[in-house]
Design an enzyme around this catalytic site. Structure first.
Site, PDB file in Angstrom:
ATOM      1  CG  LEU A  14      -2.189   0.880   1.069  1.00 19.57           C
ATOM      2  CD1 LEU A  14      -3.184   0.311   0.067  1.00 19.57           C
ATOM      3  CD2 LEU A  14      -2.887   1.061   2.421  1.00 19.57           C
TER       4      LEU A  14
ATOM      5  CB  ILE B 296       1.183   2.300  -7.234  1.00 15.17           C
ATOM      6  CG1 ILE B 296       2.111   3.234  -8.014  1.00 15.17           C
ATOM      7  CG2 ILE B 296       0.373   1.391  -8.158  1.00 15.17           C
ATOM      8  CD1 ILE B 296       3.216   2.556  -8.786  1.00 15.17           C
TER       9      ILE B 296
ATOM     10  CB  SER C 152       1.903  -2.793   3.893  1.00 14.96           C
ATOM     11  OG  SER C 152       2.039  -1.969   2.772  1.00 14.96           O
ATOM     12  NE  ARG C 153       8.846  -2.296   3.926  1.00 18.59           N
ATOM     13  CZ  ARG C 153       9.610  -1.641   4.804  1.00 18.59           C
ATOM     14  NH1 ARG C 153      10.493  -2.282   5.514  1.00 18.59           N
ATOM     15  NH2 ARG C 153       9.503  -0.343   4.937  1.00 18.59           N
TER      16      ARG C 153
ATOM     17  NE  ARG D  95      10.377  -3.707 -11.816  1.00 20.09           N
ATOM     18  CZ  ARG D  95       9.770  -2.570 -12.180  1.00 20.09           C
ATOM     19  NH1 ARG D  95       8.498  -2.568 -12.513  1.00 20.09           N
ATOM     20  NH2 ARG D  95      10.435  -1.434 -12.207  1.00 20.09           N
TER      21      ARG D  95
ATOM     22  CD  GLU E 244       8.303  -7.277 -17.904  1.00 23.60           C
ATOM     23  OE1 GLU E 244       8.921  -6.254 -18.242  1.00 23.60           O
ATOM     24  OE2 GLU E 244       7.494  -7.311 -16.972  1.00 23.60           O
TER      25      GLU E 244
ATOM     26  CG  HIS F  24       6.635  -3.531 -17.751  1.00 23.54           C
ATOM     27  ND1 HIS F  24       7.679  -4.144 -17.103  1.00 23.54           N
ATOM     28  CD2 HIS F  24       6.314  -2.445 -16.987  1.00 23.54           C
ATOM     29  CE1 HIS F  24       7.989  -3.455 -16.009  1.00 23.54           C
ATOM     30  NE2 HIS F  24       7.178  -2.410 -15.920  1.00 23.54           N
TER      31      HIS F  24
ATOM     32  CB  ALA G 249       0.859  -0.379 -15.803  1.00 20.71           C
TER      33      ALA G 249
END
Ligand code: GLV
Length: 338
Positions: free
Chosen positions: A174, A177, A196-197, A254, A283, A301, A303
């Protein structure tokens, strides 16, 4: 006796010689998408290793004392070997939001600052994340193919998709983005929770410390985090099984955050329902198995890129480099997370 040039007599080339140098190892994708000129400035000059006949290390040794900064991008790693050849470098600017191609500890050890794309891409990436999700759920691309192939008239109506409103969506990561994705999904009437961390003090969405638990409590997982040693293959077989056979996964982070082989197997066996993917492990190679899957939506890729975000990016990149060279605060400095 020759007469030396005054400043005003200098050719453009001579003037560029005097400017601080910013080195590039690969042309950033952004250069071919908008005019490269918009990344230039009269305060610095780009040196491109790829325009030189010299081997990279020889090129860097030749210019090492004038190179003050590096302009990097997701495909151009900045590692300890490179940094060691550039003792005067004080800044690495990357055109990407992600920093996984930069050796951050080595930059810190050398006192080198880092600036990334900051927030310039957040809206566009978030829009595409939601777009991919709607496409998977409502079968937009698949039914478009159906209509184009003339199958509507031959075979009748395309199978129904699934409703977005009311879906339990889990955001993995979070940051800027992820938060933009969450806001959009809330507006669509989805329930949002996240992993999240650390728990974020500024949101009231339910927090799951464990990504597997998040998956078990969601219909959709949206991967918005960066790639690091901790997140590589974080979305593994266990997480995909917890998401379950009605579950959809979207990845705009990723490719390597998901164990792609496992995801392909899960999709083939119907152990998850679908995927919307902008990023992949190798990719531009994409597992061929996806091509036959109508429940998978693929994007190359892209976005982050719109003409608007690229314009903002060029201003940010130039602004960061100029700020650094005049000892001013950077516009989008990356600060280590505690
Ligand atoms: O994927 C794109 C980025 O990190 O900017």
């Amino acid at each position: 006796m020759g007469v030396s040039n005054t400043d005003s007599d200098k050719t453009q080339e001579e003037e560029q010689q005097d400017l601080p140098k910013v080195v590039l190892f690969r042309p950033p994708a952004a250069f071919s998408l908008i005019d490269e000129e918009s990344f230039t400035s009269n305060k610095f000059h780009f040196l491109k290793t790829y325009d030189s006949q010299l081997p990279v290390d020889q090129f860097l040794s030749t210019h090492s004392h004038s190179i003050k900064a590096i302009l990097s991008s997701a495909g151009a790693p900045v590692n300890a070997d490179i940094l060691q050849l550039l003792p005067e470098v004080g800044l690495v600017v990357t055109t990407s939001a992600g920093l996984n191609h930069i050796d951050i500890p080595e930059c810190r050890r050398r006192g080198i600052k880092i600036a990334n794309a900051g927030h310039v891409y957040s809206d566009d990436v978030a829009d595409l994340a939601v777009g991919l999700l709607i496409d998977v759920l409502r079968k937009v691309s698949a039914s478009d193919r159906y209509v184009r192939q003339g199958l509507w008239a031959d075979k009748g109506n395309y199978p129904l998709g699934s409703k977005l409103r009311g879906k339990r969506t889990g955001i993995v990561g979070l940051g800027n983005i992820g938060y933009e994705v969450a806001k959009r999904l809330e507006a669509f009437g989805c329930f949002v929770s996240y992993n999240s961390r650390k728990k974020k003090p500024y949101v009231s969405y339910p927090f799951y410390h464990n990504v597997c638990e998040l998956a078990a409590n969601c219909d959709v997982l949206i991967i918005c985090c960066g790639l690091s040693d901790e997140t590589r293959h974080m979305i593994n077989k266990q997480v995909l099984s917890a998401l379950g056979k009605e579950g959809v996964i979207v990845n705009i982070g990723r490719g390597n955050i998901i164990d792609e082989k496992e995801m392909v197997s899960c999709l083939m066996r119907g152990e998850i329902a679908g995927a919307g993917l902008d990023v992949f492990e190798n990719e531009p190679d994409v597992p061929k198995e996806f091509f036959a899957m109508d429940n998978v939506v693929l994007s190359p890729h892209r976005a982050v890129f719109t003409p608007e975000s690229l314009k903002d990016l060029s201003q940010l990149v130039v602004g960061n480099l100029e700020a650094f060279l005049s000892n001013k605060p950077l516009l989008s400095e990356y600060v280590d997370k505690k």
